[in-house]
Design an enzyme around this catalytic site. Structure first.
Site, PDB file in Angstrom:
ATOM      1  N   SER A 144       0.866  -1.181   0.000  1.00 45.47           N
ATOM      2  CA  SER A 144       0.000   0.000   0.000  1.00 45.47           C
ATOM      3  C   SER A 144       0.899   1.226   0.000  1.00 45.47           C
ATOM      4  O   SER A 144       2.078   1.147   0.379  1.00 45.47           O
ATOM      5  CB  SER A 144      -0.872   0.003   1.259  1.00 45.47           C
ATOM      6  N   TYR A 157      -1.816  -1.086  10.357  1.00 41.35           N
ATOM      7  CA  TYR A 157      -1.924  -1.376   8.926  1.00 41.35           C
ATOM      8  C   TYR A 157      -0.623  -0.982   8.222  1.00 41.35           C
ATOM      9  O   TYR A 157      -0.056  -1.763   7.458  1.00 41.35           O
ATOM     10  CB  TYR A 157      -3.100  -0.600   8.326  1.00 41.35           C
TER      11      TYR A 157
END
Length: 250
Positions: A144, A157
């Site tokens: 990401s 995350y």
């Protein structure tokens, strides 16, 4: 015209029941790949697999929880038994239950680590014996932009996605040292239309993320094309990292 590099390649995809995984499975199958879909939701896997077959593609599925190494190994073994060999694993399964650290959503932290990082490790462990033996193969992982820079409310995350970044780079380096010719590619998508936001239990963070996604959002199909691009390179070419933003994102 079929993509001649993707055609006939056998690709295992985790997190294949929606979003980037689903879009990638459909795109690769449309261009001649043989895809093995893995995820926890069997009803969704059945539907997507049948859609691919009805469209003339080759696909199969197995339910899998990527937190369990044995289940991931069974997914890989099924792909080899069904299609005769294995070329690529796309470690794509992930969740994003973002929240401030001060909220102490500890179980969500552990779930994120187990799926986003341990799940990638299990995917690598499942394919390495085959790839090492045949001295070829490709490991692709979804990281990401949160694996490239830090964001408030996304510490856990982001930590998993930074971890994936390092893990994949070291896998490439060690393969080069060992002469096993394993290619790697880490994909860093910006905000992408998917079910990730559904995992956010913190109402304020959820509202903030929805606003951000509405301002600039990739489609899952956009990212699928990038995955195909990585697979489509010659066997002696390794594109290690691909960062994907909407053109208009600030």
């Amino acid at each position: 015209m079929l993509n001649l590099t993707v055609k006939n390649k056998v690709v295992v995809i985790t997190g294949a029941s929606s979003g980037i995984g689903e879009a990638t499975a459909k795109l690769l199958a449309k261009n001649g790949a043989q895809v093995m879909l893995g995820a926890r939701r069997e009803e969704r896997l059945q539907k997507i697999t049948q859609e691919i077959i009805d469209d003339g593609g080759q696909a199969a599925y197995r339910t899998v929880d990527v937190r369990d190494l044995g289940q991931v190994q069974n997914l890989v073994e099924d792909a080899i038994q069904k299609f005769g060999h294995l070329d690529v694993i796309f470690n794509n399964a992930g969740i994003m239950p973002n929240s401030p650290l001060s909220e102490l959503k500890v179980q969500e932290w552990y779930d994120t680590i187990d799926i986003n990082l341990k799940g990638v490790l299990n995917g690598i462990a499942a394919v390495l014996p085959t790839f090492t033996s045949q001295k070829s193969g490709q490991v692709i992982a979804t990281s990401s932009v949160a694996g490239l820079k830090s964001f408030t409310d996304g510490a856990i995350y982001g930590a998993t996605k930074w971890g994936v970044r390092d893990l994949m780079e070291v896998l490439h380096m060690e393969s080069a040292q060992e002469g096993t010719n394993i290619r790697t590619a880490t994909i860093y998508p910006s905000a992408t239309k998917s079910e990730l936001l559904d995992h956010i239990s913190d109402q304020r963070v959820h509202a903030d993320m929805v606003k951000h996604y509405n301002e600039a959002e990739l489609t899952s199909e956009d990212v699928a094309k990038v995955v195909q691009f990585a697979i489509d390179q010659p066997e002696d070419v390794n594109i290690s990292e691909l960062t994907v933003y909407p053109t208009g994102e600030k």
